[in-house]
Scaffold this active site. Structure first.
Site, PDB file in Angstrom:
ATOM      1  N   CYS A  76       0.793  -1.228   0.000  1.00 59.81           N
ATOM      2  CA  CYS A  76       0.000   0.000   0.000  1.00 59.81           C
ATOM      3  C   CYS A  76       0.828   1.283   0.000  1.00 59.81           C
ATOM      4  CB  CYS A  76      -0.946  -0.004   1.187  1.00 59.81           C
ATOM      5  SG  CYS A  76      -1.947  -1.500   1.275  1.00 59.81           S
TER       6      CYS A  76
ATOM      7  N   HIS B 148      -2.538   8.209   6.304  1.00 59.31           N
ATOM      8  CA  HIS B 148      -2.825   6.930   5.657  1.00 59.31           C
ATOM      9  C   HIS B 148      -4.261   6.523   5.982  1.00 59.31           C
ATOM     10  CE1 HIS B 148      -1.849   3.221   3.657  1.00 59.31           C
ATOM     11  NE2 HIS B 148      -2.102   2.492   4.730  1.00 59.31           N
TER      12      HIS B 148
ATOM     13  N   HIS C 237      -9.579   2.735  -0.098  1.00 57.98           N
ATOM     14  CA  HIS C 237      -8.161   2.383  -0.083  1.00 57.98           C
ATOM     15  C   HIS C 237      -7.810   1.887  -1.479  1.00 57.98           C
ATOM     16  CE1 HIS C 237      -4.257   1.192   0.929  1.00 57.98           C
ATOM     17  NE2 HIS C 237      -4.447   0.688   2.127  1.00 57.98           N
TER      18      HIS C 237
END
Length: 767
Positions: free
Chosen positions: A158, A291, A328
């Site tokens: 990620c 994040h 995400h």
């Protein structure tokens, strides 16, 4: 030198285009809706942030769309936008390209993979599989938008997109590039959707980052690119900056493959490191794009890390997470959120955190529930990935602050040496001098997996979560760092106070790739999903399907807390990883990096992906194995009183057939002769050689007409195996030959369709 961002492109679930995406973020719009791309019975969640009305046909050449993916389409559209805004045409000026991601064409190929697995005899080269390799997105961006001079594909789960930007910045700061198009792209697919569901990480309702009632993330898809330029290059063509990229850092937690450190020690260290690189203090920041995944563990960890890094300023600095609006986006997230952060600075508007209503007491920060207009002097963008690869970017208003330290001077390039090598292959587990065994005459390797006794090299209890690729990669890196005398430094206690404050750049790291990732494991995983439903998605197997999982597992097992990520470049993946390590150390972004590749025996790769993607039709037994070199800065090696086994004298990478690409390489050295004599007498025998993994016409074309054309050439595949990682064995054999004194210089050549790499290693003291 200062680094300017002069162009931004975004394709998001909210809109196509950076301006439209930012408008809707500021308005508080959320992109979550029922998933329409595919149906998977038995999933707990049925929503996602999807890019609607998207098709590869939009960007693929006529008749070629079968081999292109949705990920490619998003990447091409956002890359075009960034270049257009910057006013840069790669056909008229040199531009380099870095793409981060995790899924590539998985959506387009996962059903086919599952079908083929039912009938192994049906496995054959299929054009549809051209979009499957992680490197295919970079290849297709180059085909549709390029040409680009240097091209790399990066994966750190990620944080992939952020690390693509970081690598581009390192190239610029070291003077290796003048312009870099850097970003990330990832499309939705069944594998990731069911995988995160299996981890119980997905909220069936729209997610709530930092909220007391948060229950997990929502998946999204997107792409974003930033055009990075040196200030001098941008000014020379009259360009204006959008923002300045001032600082960056990446480091590994060495903690757990999916769960972050609860205390956020590594995240805080990397944030401080990025601020140090930017020559800024927390008092200079006004905004953090977090994040913020909305998972219970991540949000608590990041909040703790921000409090530890920002200190008293934490109550003043606004924080928001874009994932509450676009989901995400996995490997694209770091680039998308860096782009959003840059636009926030340029507009003077901070976007909100969608879904946040009641802040979790453990996540107390200055959260934005609505957009806020305010000048933003500098901002930070955080990205954290599976395996604990934490990456942070710092951006600022142009010319708001004095130049970072050293930014006004000429680039300083550090010397790089090799201190060890290791191979795990048909001849066993070999350290630096053992690699020469692959140069000796002998029988070809046996078909199928190599013999590897895990318990002889790793602690089985600690290695229980590692799949085969993870175990091979870990054992190879362990062998190399032990041979180099770095064992204690690399395997330090994760709670060591000295390591907690040390800059990530000074800590050992690793860059290890695989040409196609865990193809057979991914195929078996998807077959279960298709045959039995989502409830059979394994939470133990899914993390090992991410392309960066082998190097992530190695960092956890070995305590590597410096830069850690994976590369992918078909049959030149080992060479791409090694040259990337050389470049990072040259640029001051690392001190000690193990680099190479790991390849497993795989019918799917051998019969389908190899022939169609790498154009590798086996000339011998495929076999499998792992090979790494340990690169260090020459200064660090002197400081610790060690002796290198080889020196990096020159390196290069290119796109195209390779003709003429060795023109800048030093000529082969002759014993006791000056460089002028060596060039004047190319026919005189010399202790020099060319080593290649596999014998290919593209290698012959590269050598043709160069001084190295007359040098003896050795091919490693007949003994190491005719697989995509053979180039790593060639590099290890070169180290062994130099360490023993058998050769004074070795040119390592590797390539794949339309790309090539060269590394010249010489005996210590002969550079």
């Amino acid at each position: 030198m200062r680094i300017w961002v002069t162009g931004i492109g975004i394709v998001s679930p909210l809109a196509r285009g950076a301006r439209a995406t930012m408008d809707r973020l500021i308005a508080g719009e959320r992109a979550f809706a029922p998933l329409s791309l595919f149906e998977i019975p038995g999933t707990r969640a049925r929503i996602a942030a999807e890019v609607r009305d998207l098709s590869p046909e939009e960007v693929a050449p006529p008749g070629e769309a079968e081999g292109w993916s949705r990920t490619d389409a998003m990447a091409v559209l956002s890359a075009r936008e960034a270049l257009a805004q910057a006013g840069v045409d790669p056909r008229g000026m040199p531009v380099d390209l870095v793409v981060g991601g995790t899924t590539a064409g998985m959506f387009e190929t996962e059903e086919l993979l599952a079908w083929l697995s039912h009938d192994p005899s049906a496995i054959a080269p299929l054009k549809r599989m051209l979009s499957h390799p992680l490197s295919s997105t970079a290849d297709h961006v180059r085909a549709a938008v390029g040409p680009f001079r240097r091209v790399r594909s990066v994966c750190s789960a990620c944080s992939s997109g952020a690390n693509a930007v970081l690598l581009g910045a390192a190239w610029l700061r070291a003077g290796l590039s003048t312009r870099v198009l850097a970003g990330g792209a990832d499309g939705l697919c069944r594998l990731t959707y069911t995988g995160f569901g299996a981890l119980s990480a997905v909220d069936p309702e729209p997610c709530r980052p930092f909220d007391r009632r948060r229950a997990g993330l929502n998946l999204g898809e997107a792409a974003a690119f930033l055009l990075l330029e040196s200030e001098d290059a941008a000014r020379a063509r009259g360009a204006e900056p959008i923002v300045e990229l001032r600082g960056w850092a990446t480091g590994a937690e060495a903690h757990h493959i999916t769960n972050p450190e609860r205390e956020g020690r590594t995240a805080a260290r990397v944030m401080r490191d990025a601020l140090r690189c930017a020559a800024l203090a927390p008092s200079d920041l006004d905004y953090v794009n977090a994040h913020g995944t909305a998972t219970p563990l991540n949000d608590v960890m990041e909040s703790a890390a921000l409090r530890a890094c920002l200190g008293a300023e934490v109550s003043r600095i606004a924080v928001s997470s874009s994932k509450g609006q676009i989901g995400h986006t996995l490997g694209a997230a770091g680039a998308v959120e860096a782009a959003i952060t840059a636009l926030a600075i340029a507009r003077g508007v901070m976007p909100p955190t969608g879904g946040l209503e009641e802040v979790d007491p453990e996540c107390q920060l200055l959260h934005l529930k609505e957009a806020r207009e305010a000048p933003i002097r500098a901002a930070m963008s955080n990205s954290f990935g599976f395996g604990g690869t934490d990456s942070v970017l710092v951006l600022a208003q142009p010319d708001r602050f004095p130049p970072p330290l050293g930014a006004g001077s000429a680039p300083v390039r550090r010397s790089v040496v090799v201190t060890a090598a290791a191979t795990i292959g048909p001849l066993g587990v070999l350290a630096s001098r053992g690699g020469a065994a692959y140069l000796e005459p002998g029988p070809p390797p046996a078909e199928g997996p190599i013999a590897f006794n895990t318990s002889a090299h790793l602690d089985l209890a600690r290695a229980r979560r590692l799949d085969r690729a993870g175990r091979l990669a870990t054992a190879a890196i362990l062998t190399a760092i032990s041979d180099a005398g770095l064992g204690d430094a690399a395997q330090g206690d994760a709670g060591d106070p000295a390591a907690e404050v040390a800059p990530s750049r000074t800590l050992p790291g690793a860059i290890v790739g695989a040409s196609f990732g865990s193809v057979d494991a991914s195929t078996a995983y998807m077959r279960r999903i298709y045959d039995k439903g989502a409830k059979y998605a394994s939470p133990a197997d899914f993390p090992n399907l991410v392309p960066s999982s082998p190097v992530g597992h190695a960092s956890i097992y070995l305590g590597l807390r410096g830069p850690v990520f994976a590369m992918a470049d078909l049959g030149a993946t080992a060479e791409a990883a090694m040259i990337t390590a050389i470049e990072l150390i040259t640029a001051g972004e690392g001190e000690a990096l193990a680099a190479g590749s790991v390849e497993e025996a795989s019918p799917m790769v051998e019969r389908c992906l190899g022939p169609i993607c790498s154009q590798v039709v086996s000339g011998g037994v495929r076999s499998e194995g792992a090979a790494v070199l340990l690169f260090e800065s020459a200064a660090r090696v002197r400081e610790r009183g060690a002796r290198p086994v080889a020196t990096v004298a020159w390196w290069s990478s290119w796109r195209g057939d390779g003709a003429g690409m060795l023109a800048g390489a030093p000529a082969p050295a002759l014993p006791g002769a000056s460089g002028e004599v060596a060039r004047a007498q190319p026919s005189v025998p010399s202790p020099a050689a060319v080593f290649v993994g596999r014998k290919e016409e593209r290698i012959a074309a590269c050598l043709r007409g160069s001084p190295w054309a007359e040098v003896p050439c050795s091919t490693l595949a007949p003994r190491a195996g005719d697989h995509e990682g053979a180039g790593g064995f060639a590099a290890a054999a070169a180290v062994a030959a130099l360490a023993s004194g058998a050769l004074a210089s070795v040119l390592i050549l590797g390539g794949a369709p339309d790309r090539g790499y060269a590394i010249l290693l010489v005996a210590p003291g002969d550079a």
